[in-house]
Scaffold this motif. Structure first.
Motif, PDB file in Angstrom:
ATOM      1  N   GLY A 167       0.799  -1.220   0.000  1.00 17.98           N
ATOM      2  CA  GLY A 167       0.000   0.000   0.000  1.00 17.98           C
ATOM      3  C   GLY A 167       0.831   1.269   0.000  1.00 17.98           C
ATOM      4  N   TYR A 168       2.113   1.167  -0.408  1.00 18.26           N
ATOM      5  CA  TYR A 168       2.967   2.341  -0.428  1.00 18.26           C
ATOM      6  C   TYR A 168       2.371   3.449  -1.304  1.00 18.26           C
ATOM      7  CZ  TYR A 168       6.986  -0.395   1.382  1.00 18.26           C
ATOM      8  OH  TYR A 168       7.841  -1.158   2.134  1.00 18.26           O
ATOM      9  N   ARG A 169       2.620   4.684  -0.895  1.00 19.34           N
ATOM     10  CA  ARG A 169       2.286   5.859  -1.694  1.00 19.34           C
ATOM     11  C   ARG A 169       3.563   6.330  -2.374  1.00 19.34           C
ATOM     12  NH1 ARG A 169      -1.968   8.671   0.226  1.00 19.34           N
ATOM     13  NH2 ARG A 169      -1.957   9.626  -1.854  1.00 19.34           N
ATOM     14  N   GLY A 170       3.574   6.347  -3.708  1.00 21.17           N
ATOM     15  CA  GLY A 170       4.776   6.658  -4.460  1.00 21.17           C
ATOM     16  C   GLY A 170       4.900   8.117  -4.826  1.00 21.17           C
ATOM     17  N   HIS A 171       6.150   8.583  -4.939  1.00 17.69           N
ATOM     18  CA  HIS A 171       6.438   9.964  -5.329  1.00 17.69           C
ATOM     19  C   HIS A 171       7.715   9.947  -6.157  1.00 17.69           C
ATOM     20  CE1 HIS A 171       6.557  14.363  -4.983  1.00 17.69           C
ATOM     21  NE2 HIS A 171       7.849  14.239  -4.753  1.00 17.69           N
ATOM     22  N   ASP A 172       7.645  10.418  -7.407  1.00 18.35           N
ATOM     23  CA  ASP A 172       8.799  10.381  -8.310  1.00 18.35           C
ATOM     24  C   ASP A 172       9.683  11.606  -8.123  1.00 18.35           C
ATOM     25  OD1 ASP A 172       8.322   7.939  -9.675  1.00 18.35           O
ATOM     26  OD2 ASP A 172       6.709   8.905 -10.800  1.00 18.35           O
ATOM     27  N   LEU A 173      11.000  11.365  -8.142  1.00 18.07           N
ATOM     28  CA  LEU A 173      11.995  12.418  -8.033  1.00 18.07           C
ATOM     29  C   LEU A 173      13.006  12.276  -9.159  1.00 18.07           C
ATOM     30  CD1 LEU A 173      12.841  12.174  -4.217  1.00 18.07           C
ATOM     31  CD2 LEU A 173      11.425  13.917  -5.298  1.00 18.07           C
ATOM     32  N   ASP A 174      13.620  13.387  -9.540  1.00 16.92           N
ATOM     33  CA  ASP A 174      14.759  13.360 -10.454  1.00 16.92           C
ATOM     34  C   ASP A 174      15.947  13.900  -9.675  1.00 16.92           C
ATOM     35  OD1 ASP A 174      16.700  13.631 -12.370  1.00 16.92           O
ATOM     36  OD2 ASP A 174      15.425  14.631 -13.840  1.00 16.92           O
ATOM     37  N   LEU A 175      16.809  12.990  -9.213  1.00 14.76           N
ATOM     38  CA  LEU A 175      17.955  13.375  -8.400  1.00 14.76           C
ATOM     39  C   LEU A 175      19.196  13.459  -9.276  1.00 14.76           C
ATOM     40  CD1 LEU A 175      17.316  11.152  -5.243  1.00 14.76           C
ATOM     41  CD2 LEU A 175      16.602  13.513  -5.661  1.00 14.76           C
ATOM     42  N   SER A 176      19.408  14.622  -9.849  1.00 14.80           N
ATOM     43  CA  SER A 176      20.603  14.853 -10.678  1.00 14.80           C
ATOM     44  C   SER A 176      20.731  13.796 -11.764  1.00 14.80           C
ATOM     45  CB  SER A 176      21.863  14.877  -9.808  1.00 14.80           C
ATOM     46  OG  SER A 176      21.755  15.853  -8.801  1.00 14.80           O
ATOM     47  N   GLY A 177      19.627  13.538 -12.461  1.00 19.26           N
ATOM     48  CA  GLY A 177      19.643  12.586 -13.552  1.00 19.26           C
ATOM     49  C   GLY A 177      19.321  11.167 -13.153  1.00 19.26           C
ATOM     50  N   ALA A 179      16.616   8.587 -11.949  1.00 23.19           N
ATOM     51  CA  ALA A 179      15.171   8.394 -11.823  1.00 23.19           C
ATOM     52  C   ALA A 179      14.896   7.638 -10.535  1.00 23.19           C
ATOM     53  CB  ALA A 179      14.630   7.627 -13.027  1.00 23.19           C
ATOM     54  N   PHE A 180      14.239   8.298  -9.599  1.00 21.75           N
ATOM     55  CA  PHE A 180      14.058   7.736  -8.263  1.00 21.75           C
ATOM     56  C   PHE A 180      12.602   7.888  -7.841  1.00 21.75           C
ATOM     57  CE2 PHE A 180      14.585   7.218  -3.733  1.00 21.75           C
ATOM     58  CZ  PHE A 180      15.667   6.364  -3.623  1.00 21.75           C
ATOM     59  N   ARG A 181      12.094   6.883  -7.118  1.00 18.82           N
ATOM     60  CA  ARG A 181      10.738   6.939  -6.594  1.00 18.82           C
ATOM     61  C   ARG A 181      10.784   6.636  -5.108  1.00 18.82           C
ATOM     62  NH1 ARG A 181       5.646   7.001  -8.800  1.00 18.82           N
ATOM     63  NH2 ARG A 181       3.954   5.883  -7.757  1.00 18.82           N
ATOM     64  N   THR A 182      10.245   7.532  -4.302  1.00 19.90           N
ATOM     65  CA  THR A 182      10.175   7.272  -2.873  1.00 19.90           C
ATOM     66  C   THR A 182       8.847   6.602  -2.553  1.00 19.90           C
ATOM     67  OG1 THR A 182       9.181   9.424  -2.315  1.00 19.90           O
ATOM     68  CG2 THR A 182      11.596   9.290  -2.353  1.00 19.90           C
ATOM     69  N   TRP A 183       8.855   5.826  -1.449  1.00 18.62           N
ATOM     70  CA  TRP A 183       7.648   5.149  -0.988  1.00 18.62           C
ATOM     71  C   TRP A 183       7.358   5.550   0.448  1.00 18.62           C
ATOM     72  CZ3 TRP A 183      10.067   0.328  -3.465  1.00 18.62           C
ATOM     73  CH2 TRP A 183       9.592   0.190  -4.785  1.00 18.62           C
ATOM     74  N   SER A 184       6.116   5.966   0.678  1.00 23.71           N
ATOM     75  CA  SER A 184       5.641   6.326   2.008  1.00 23.71           C
ATOM     76  C   SER A 184       4.598   5.309   2.444  1.00 23.71           C
ATOM     77  CB  SER A 184       5.038   7.736   1.995  1.00 23.71           C
ATOM     78  OG  SER A 184       5.995   8.691   1.566  1.00 23.71           O
ATOM     79  N   PRO A 185       4.444   5.092   3.753  1.00 20.03           N
ATOM     80  CA  PRO A 185       3.483   4.093   4.226  1.00 20.03           C
ATOM     81  C   PRO A 185       2.051   4.406   3.800  1.00 20.03           C
ATOM     82  CG  PRO A 185       4.980   4.725   5.984  1.00 20.03           C
ATOM     83  CD  PRO A 185       5.208   5.691   4.859  1.00 20.03           C
TER      84      PRO A 185
END
Length: 276
Positions: A167-177, A179-185
């Protein structure tokens, strides 16, 4: 410096990293390496019925464990465990979502219930349903766990797996090129402030020999989780690890959230350190 030290409570929400351990050929050697590197102290270890499992402490609070490999063919590796109130039910969801159980759910005496799972690409993580062992006694402090991320090739396979199972809530980031996605509870507002882990993509499969923008991962690596520990000085810790027989796979590097490096210990287990 403010490390936002966390003295953990008794409960972890499902999917939150709650423990980490390393499977090593030589636990005594591991105690010398990590004891000097992080200042860890250790208990006397559990008996043979629990695989001589040895817990590590910072200021008397549990931060990780070392365990001897029962079989030399097993990988020398750090494993992160994700909390669950019902390990058996979680194992069922993992299988239904295209993952698998590497080690089926089992009870570990009064301490809790564990299992080892693999996502659809094969990255391995642990499950932990707490009994008397609640998990980390301390996080986000020097020598303690602070973060984990899974390295993946196909976000269209991996993101729905973790977000569906936990049930993670995803959030996409661009960290200096990168491609990263964080997951929150589940139930939290997605974003870096609430994130408990993340997903990073490998370089393109046709870029053999190349390294990703993070300076660590390569197309040839298998999917895996990387476990991070907080340190006061990433450069000094990396230098100490090298002196102790380890190797820097990624030298100390500034990222938007601090300064980090990736280290292989003197027996082959890989982890990262982060200076806030």
């Amino acid at each position: 410096m403010d490390y936002a030290e966390r003295d953990t409570g008794d409960e972890y929400a499902e999917g939150v990293p709650c423990w980490a351990d390393a499977m090593l050929p030589d636990v005594e050697g591991g105690k010398r390496f990590y004891g000097e590197l992080f200042g860890w102290t250790f208990d006397e270890g559990a008996g043979p019925e629990y695989g001589h499992y040895t817990q590590a402490y910072v200021d008397g609070r549990a931060v990780a464990a070392l365990a001897p490999k029962a079989d030399g063919r097993m990988p020398t590796v750090w494993t992160v465990y994700l909390a669950t109130p019902d390990a058996a039910a979680l194992a069922g969801r993992i299988k239904a979502a295209g993952g698998s159980m590497v080690t089926e759910v089992m009870t570990v005496g009064p301490f809790g219930t564990m299992g080892l799972a693999a996502d659809p690409e094969g990255a391995v993580f642990g499950l932990w349903q707490a009994g008397t062992h609640r998990g980390f006694g301390l996080t986000q402090a020097p020598g303690a766990f602070c973060w984990t991320e899974v390295y993946s090739r196909d976000k269209d396979r991996v993101d729905p797996f973790y977000e569906g199972v936990f049930g993670y809530r995803g959030h996409d980031l661009d960290l200096s090129g990168v491609a990263f996605r964080t997951w929150s509870p589940a139930g939290s507002e997605p974003g870096p402030d609430t994130a408990v882990g993340g997903r990073q993509l490998f370089p393109a499969a046709d870029a053999v020999g190349a390294r990703s923008a993070d300076g660590y991962s390569t197309p040839e690596m298998p999917p895996h989780f990387l476990v991070y520990f907080t340190v006061a000085d990433a450069d000094a810790t990396t230098g100490a690890a090298t002196r102790l027989g380890g190797r820097a796979l990624m030298p100390p590097t500034d990222i938007p959230y601090g300064r980090m490096s990736v280290i292989r210990d003197n027996q082959g287990a890989v982890f990262a350190v982060l200076q806030d």
